[in-house]
Motif scaffolding. Structure first.
Motif, PDB file in Angstrom:
ATOM      1  N   LEU A  48      -7.169  -9.128   3.031  1.00 49.84           N
ATOM      2  CA  LEU A  48      -6.763  -7.725   2.841  1.00 49.84           C
ATOM      3  C   LEU A  48      -6.814  -6.952   4.158  1.00 49.84           C
ATOM      4  O   LEU A  48      -5.882  -6.210   4.487  1.00 49.84           O
ATOM      5  N   THR A  87      -3.906 -12.725  -2.149  1.00 49.93           N
ATOM      6  CA  THR A  87      -5.137 -12.168  -2.733  1.00 49.93           C
ATOM      7  C   THR A  87      -5.034 -12.113  -4.253  1.00 49.93           C
ATOM      8  O   THR A  87      -6.044 -12.244  -4.947  1.00 49.93           O
ATOM      9  N   PRO A 141       0.812  -1.220   0.000  1.00 47.85           N
ATOM     10  CA  PRO A 141       0.000   0.000   0.000  1.00 47.85           C
ATOM     11  C   PRO A 141       0.847   1.272   0.000  1.00 47.85           C
ATOM     12  O   PRO A 141       0.307   2.368  -0.125  1.00 47.85           O
ATOM     13  N   ILE A 159      -5.091  -2.726  -4.285  1.00 52.15           N
ATOM     14  CA  ILE A 159      -5.897  -2.994  -3.096  1.00 52.15           C
ATOM     15  C   ILE A 159      -7.298  -2.401  -3.245  1.00 52.15           C
ATOM     16  O   ILE A 159      -8.295  -3.081  -2.997  1.00 52.15           O
ATOM     17  N   TYR A 177      -0.831 -10.111   0.669  1.00 50.37           N
ATOM     18  CA  TYR A 177      -1.291  -9.399  -0.532  1.00 50.37           C
ATOM     19  C   TYR A 177      -1.106 -10.265  -1.776  1.00 50.37           C
ATOM     20  O   TYR A 177      -1.958 -10.276  -2.666  1.00 50.37           O
TER      21      TYR A 177
END
Length: 173
Positions: free
Chosen positions: A76, A103, A34, A43, A100
């Protein structure tokens, strides 16, 4: 062949943005974070992909794909919280990066399933969600994820080794 609804088209477009941002983050930074523009876009687009998926009922109601959306949101959220709380101590950065990346793998499951059961038009690649060839494809993609995760963890460990280490000062005797 099922026709995409407006929400289905929006969902697909958003998921493609997420995949593009994720690929860019992996290529440029070797991780989704991020703290980068690509990571943030990934994200946000992944959250929107999950949220829009809850309104798609292609197969007659709530199904495994909806559960995968919930799981993705939980991973997340866990990664975001872990990055602030440092749950994993000195391994925190690696654990968050791996979450991450997981995902990103989750995107592949409905991506291959929905695309493969719809295209090519009139003669889809897979006959159904239970098609053994699709199950094998997801298995291969999972193996690629595991190999990628190992390489990513090795890279992150090596990159952490490059950082200067602060040595404690020895007290004057």
């Amino acid at each position: 062949m099922a026709v995409l609804t407006t929400i289905g088209i929006a969902h697909t477009a958003i998921s493609l943005v997420a995949l593009g941002a994720g690929i860019r983050a992996f290529i440029r930074y070797k991780e989704i974070s991020p703290t980068t523009r690509a990571g943030t876009l990934y994200i946000v687009a992944t959250v929107l992909t999950c949220l829009t998926s809850f309104f798609i009922f292609n197969h007659g109601g709530v199904n495994e794909a909806h559960a995968l959306g919930v799981l993705t949101l939980l991973v997340l959220a866990g990664a975001a919280i872990a990055s602030r709380k440092r749950w994993f101590g000195r391994y925190n950065h690696r654990a968050v990066a791996l979450a991450y990346s997981l995902t990103f793998f989750f995107h592949m499951i409905p991506g291959f399933t929905e695309t493969g059961t719809r295209f090519p038009t009139g003669n889809p690649l897979y006959s159904s969600r239970e098609d053994p060839a699709l199950v094998m494809t997801i298995g291969v993609v999972f193996a690629i994820f595991v190999i990628g995760a190992i390489l990513q963890l090795r890279h992150l460990r090596a990159a952490e080794g490059v950082l200067p280490r602060v040595r404690p000062r020895m007290p004057a005797v």
